[in-house]
Design an enzyme around this catalytic site. Structure first.
Site, PDB file in Angstrom:
ATOM      1  N   ARG A 221       1.039  -1.275  -0.018  1.00  0.00           N
ATOM      2  CA  ARG A 221      -0.275  -0.090  -0.082  1.00  0.00           C
ATOM      3  C   ARG A 221       0.902   1.391  -0.133  1.00  0.00           C
ATOM      4  O   ARG A 221       1.997   1.044   0.356  1.00  0.00           O
ATOM      5  CB  ARG A 221      -0.818   0.038   1.437  1.00  0.00           C
ATOM      6  CG  ARG A 221      -1.898  -0.916   1.308  1.00  0.00           C
ATOM      7  CD  ARG A 221      -3.105  -0.590   0.180  1.00  0.00           C
ATOM      8  NE  ARG A 221      -4.300  -1.434   0.179  1.00  0.00           N
ATOM      9  CZ  ARG A 221      -4.494  -2.504  -0.601  1.00  0.00           C
ATOM     10  NH1 ARG A 221      -3.696  -2.498  -1.476  1.00  0.00           N
ATOM     11  NH2 ARG A 221      -5.663  -3.233  -0.452  1.00  0.00           N
ATOM     12  N   HIS A 269      -1.816   0.475  -9.851  1.00  0.00           N
ATOM     13  CA  HIS A 269      -2.566  -0.319  -8.899  1.00  0.00           C
ATOM     14  C   HIS A 269      -2.846  -1.670  -9.700  1.00  0.00           C
ATOM     15  O   HIS A 269      -4.380  -1.898  -9.570  1.00  0.00           O
ATOM     16  CB  HIS A 269      -3.528   0.232  -7.967  1.00  0.00           C
ATOM     17  CG  HIS A 269      -3.740  -0.653  -6.714  1.00  0.00           C
ATOM     18  ND1 HIS A 269      -4.185   0.066  -5.750  1.00  0.00           N
ATOM     19  CD2 HIS A 269      -3.915  -1.928  -6.697  1.00  0.00           C
ATOM     20  CE1 HIS A 269      -4.279  -1.010  -4.740  1.00  0.00           C
ATOM     21  NE2 HIS A 269      -4.106  -2.275  -5.221  1.00  0.00           N
TER      22      HIS A 269
END
Ligand code: OXD
Length: 306
Positions: A221, A269
């Protein structure tokens, strides 16, 4: 039985179709404020209003591996939350990370630049022993990544909160062994869950402990990395570059220094995408087991954060 789907930024069609086919007797709908009470929910980053309006849920399924978006919510105590376990993501993660490690190790960026200038030349042969890879986070995906790296004979270190034994991987665990893990690592691969304990873990201090000429791959993350510290470590030369797939704010805001940095490669992502078909199959299997009163794997410990 009623199943509701609350995932704002996900195209719902494949999910709804898959759920309706697998659960022909269930009512399956997309949640909207005021929707009827459901028994089970599939969610990705739901709003608090969803939780408040669905107090009768028997279980909630997160349609991803990371549950950090659920941690700030006020959830009913005792509501079982399950995350996806692999569901076709681990192999994607392994291929993404391995291509990046190999690209770095073989100096392919340099060759690409040479060839673009019409230069036909060999660079010095890299030594695998000089390229130990350190995988932080040894859950389903981290373990698959670490195992796959061993196939290419890289020395592989693994770090996790509690000890994990993986064949061919040198294990480190807990805060006490973090510095030794970092000091033995040239390519750092982050696959940790984002929790208050792991936030900002890749900062100036930890980057400074890596072997000189390090490379950073972040597929965990964005909140794990202190952005300014990473840029400073690359500009200062101790870290030679980074491949980043996840960011504090997504999409990465215009003008962020990562965008234009020549030694930072970005992807949106995409390292391991959630696959609707595999995920529905897994969730429906778990849901059926819960209805039969069985225990199922992948339950999230919300206090621990994964
Ligand atoms: C996940 C993700 O957590 O896609 O599954 O990031």
């Amino acid at each position: 039985m009623r199943v509701t789907f609350c995932c704002d930024d996900t195209r719902p069609d494949a999910w709804l179709q898959g759920l309706r086919t697998a659960l022909p007797d269930a009512e399956v709908d997309i949640w909207a404020p005021g929707s009827p009470q459901a028994d089970y929910a599939l969610v990705w980053a739901p709003p608090q209003r969803f939780i408040d309006e669905q107090p009768g849920l028997k279980a909630m399924f997160n349609i991803g591996a990371g549950v950090d978006a659920l941690l700030p919510l006020c959830l009913p105590p005792g509501l079982p939350v399950y995350r996806l376990e692999d569901a076709g993501m681990a192999v994607q993660m392994a291929e993404y990370v391995c291509q990046a490690v190999i690209r770095f190790f073989r100096g392919l960026d340099g060759y690409e630049a040479d060839m673009a200038q019409g230069l036909w030349q060999h660079r010095p042969n890299p030594r695998r022993a000089d390229c130990p890879v350190g995988v932080m986070g040894l859950g389903r995906m981290g373990e698959r990544v670490a195992r796959t790296l061993t196939v290419f004979d890289f020395p592989v270190n693994g770090w996790s909160r509690t000890p994990h034994a993986i064949d061919g991987v040198r294990g480190f665990s807990g805060t006490r062994e973090l510095d030794a893990f970092l000091a033995g690592t040239r390519v750092l691969v982050n696959l940790l869950p984002l929790t208050p304990d792991t936030e900002n873990i890749i900062d100036a201090r930890s980057l400074g402990l890596l072997r000189s000429g390090a490379y950073v791959i972040n597929v965990g993350r964005g909140g794990h990395v202190v952005d300014e510290d990473l840029v400073a470590a690359i500009d200062g030369g101790h870290v030679s570059g980074a491949l980043l797939d996840v960011f504090r704010t997504e999409p990465l805001p215009e003008g962020h220094p990562f965008w234009a940095h020549p030694r930072i490669t970005l992807t949106p992502h995409t390292s391991a995408r959630t696959l609707a078909r595999d995920s529905v199959e897994q969730i429906v299997g778990k849901l059926a087991a819960l209805v039969r009163g069985e225990t199922v794997t992948g339950r999230v410990d919300l206090r621990r954060g994964y």
